[in-house]
Design an enzyme around this catalytic site. Structure first.
Site, PDB file in Angstrom:
ATOM      1  N   CYS A 101      -4.473 -27.879  14.234  1.00  0.00           N
ATOM      2  CA  CYS A 101      -5.697 -29.068  14.123  1.00  0.00           C
ATOM      3  C   CYS A 101      -5.940 -30.741  13.967  1.00  0.00           C
ATOM      4  CB  CYS A 101      -7.183 -28.597  13.279  1.00  0.00           C
ATOM      5  SG  CYS A 101      -7.732 -27.068  13.568  1.00  0.00           S
ATOM      6  N   ASP A 143       0.625  -1.519   0.051  1.00  0.00           N
ATOM      7  CA  ASP A 143      -0.130   0.072   0.046  1.00  0.00           C
ATOM      8  C   ASP A 143       0.781   1.310   0.208  1.00  0.00           C
ATOM      9  OD1 ASP A 143       1.001   0.459   3.000  1.00  0.00           O
ATOM     10  OD2 ASP A 143      -1.114  -0.773   3.361  1.00  0.00           O
ATOM     11  N   HIS A 159      -3.932 -21.106  12.356  1.00  0.00           N
ATOM     12  CA  HIS A 159      -4.579 -21.678  11.687  1.00  0.00           C
ATOM     13  C   HIS A 159      -5.999 -20.458  11.539  1.00  0.00           C
ATOM     14  CE1 HIS A 159      -8.323 -23.728  13.016  1.00  0.00           C
ATOM     15  NE2 HIS A 159      -8.716 -22.592  13.246  1.00  0.00           N
TER      16      HIS A 159
END
Length: 424
Positions: A364, A113, A390
């Site tokens: 997980c 940006d 995650h």
């Protein structure tokens, strides 16, 4: 509420597939589902499948996650911040080291940006003139100056694949006069940004480009290097313009039309998620999209939650970014198919189950909620690392499902757990 990603079939539209071929990039749109589009953006450092969520690597790093893991997660494009890199380590330092890709050992695409939003949001003392913005560093209080030209010079020096025109982010709320003045300033700065870029785009630090390699001599991403022949040659950066106009739909239309007249490789919708109601955000996005070219990438800056990125992909947005998944992870807030989980809560201290039974990410697959809660309660650095992995995986998986749905002519959306069971 439990959240699941589902899809509802809509009629496949007979909308033509667009291809924009330029020296800076190529954008193809082979599939549509309603207003949603599935695309492929070719950059000097690899292809990006759209709609895409871009993880934010503010200071040339996604906090807590090394680049090899980002590649493993399937990240195809990262966002870097010009303001932070300008202050530390400095643009010239990065340029001398071969540009941002070589500096951070990242062979895939990068978007930077312009730094304008950070100038206005992080600096307590700013002075805006026609020439640019004088601001004080949030690090040490030292005085600095950004203009459209210097913002372009900085982003050319960093060498990102996609760079942004310098704009003024209008605060919320703002009266009509202030909003109009800010939009006009952004348009004048956009013209100056484009002019400087056209004169200096050959100065991008890719001439000495060599494929990024591991110590063993193996390339990080051979498919990118082989497919594009490296990032050197005649390929240049892509410059995106930014549409402003606050919450005024008429000004948004005018800003879009006049920004298009200047001519950019892609178009961003800026100045949102600055405190306005979310219903208003959507209204502004949908209204602005009506006036943007269908054959150029559309980038919605600073959005959002998992529900929102699916929602905006369905409206026709191609690119999105947000610090939310990484920032929330550092505070113990995790996104799962069963809803948000605050892992800091004591009720997870004895929970031996996986964080998300429907997620196949490395966290997980290996760790229990009890262990993740223990790490967070113990203030272990590993807690931030695993939580971030995650959350990023959840966002990236969400976008993969969205792209798959669009490819099938279906509109992707989130369903509650009860609705998902009814539809299964």
């Amino acid at each position: 509420m439990c959240l699941w990603l589902g899809a509802s079939v809509v009629k496949r539209l007979s909308v033509p597939s667009f291809t924009i071929a330029r020296m800076s990039s190529a954008f193809q749109i082979p599939a549509h589902a309603g207003s949603a589009r599935r695309g492929r953006l070719i950059t000097p450092h690899g292809a990006v499948e759209t709609p895409v969520f871009m993880p934010v690597g503010t200071a040339a790093t996604v906090k807590g996650v090394p680049q090899d893991l980002l590649e493993e997660l399937g990240v195809e494009i990262l966002l870097g911040n010009t303001y932070h890199l300008y202050l530390r380590p400095g643009i010239e330092q990065v340029r001398k080291l071969g540009g941002l890709h070589r500096f951070m050992a990242w062979p895939r695409a990068i978007l930077t940006d312009s730094g304008g939003f950070q100038v206005f949001s992080l600096s307590a003392l700013t002075k805006v003139t026609e020439e640019g913005v004088t601001f004080r560093s949030h690090l040490d209080g030292s005085s600095h100056f950004f203009s459209p030209e210097s913002a372009m010079a900085a982003q050319i020096g960093l060498g990102a694949d996609i760079i942004m025109a310098f704009d003024e982010c209008t605060e919320y709320p703002a009266d009509a006069g202030r909003t109009r003045g800010s939009m006009e300033m952004t348009l004048r700065w956009a013209e100056r940004s484009k002019g400087y870029f056209e004169e200096h785009k050959s100065e991008v630090p890719w001439d000495s480009y060599q494929p990024l390699r591991l110590r063993s001599g193996q390339a990080h991403s051979a498919r990118n290097d082989d497919a594009l022949g490296g990032a050197g040659g005649n390929r240049t950066q892509a410059l995106f313009g930014i549409v402003q106009g606050g919450m005024d739909l008429a000004l948004r239309r005018e800003s879009a039309e006049r920004t298009i007249e200047i001519g950019f490789d892609g178009y961003a919708i800026g100045g949102l998620s600055v405190g306005e109601p979310r219903a208003r955000t959507r209204e502004v996005v949908e209204s602005t999209l009506e006036h943007l070219p269908r054959d150029r990438p559309r980038y919605l800056m600073g959005v959002g939650t998992p529900e929102e990125i699916v929602e905006y992909a369905n409206t026709g947005i191609d690119m999105m970014d947000c610090v939310l998944p990484t920032r929330a992870a550092r505070h113990g807030l995790l996104y799962t198919s069963e809803g948000k989980i605050s892992i800091k809560q004591a009720r997870y201290a004895g929970d031996a189950g996986p964080l998300d039974p429907n997620c196949s990410c490395r966290v997980c697959r290996r760790y229990s909620r009890a262990y993740l809660r223990h790490l967070y309660a113990s203030n272990e650095v590993l807690a931030q690392v695993l939580n971030t992995i995650h959350n990023l995986s959840f966002y990236l998986d969400t976008m993969r499902r969205v792209r798959h749905s669009i490819g099938l002519g279906e509109s992707a959306h989130f369903l509650s757990g009860e609705q998902a069971e009814e539809n299964s």
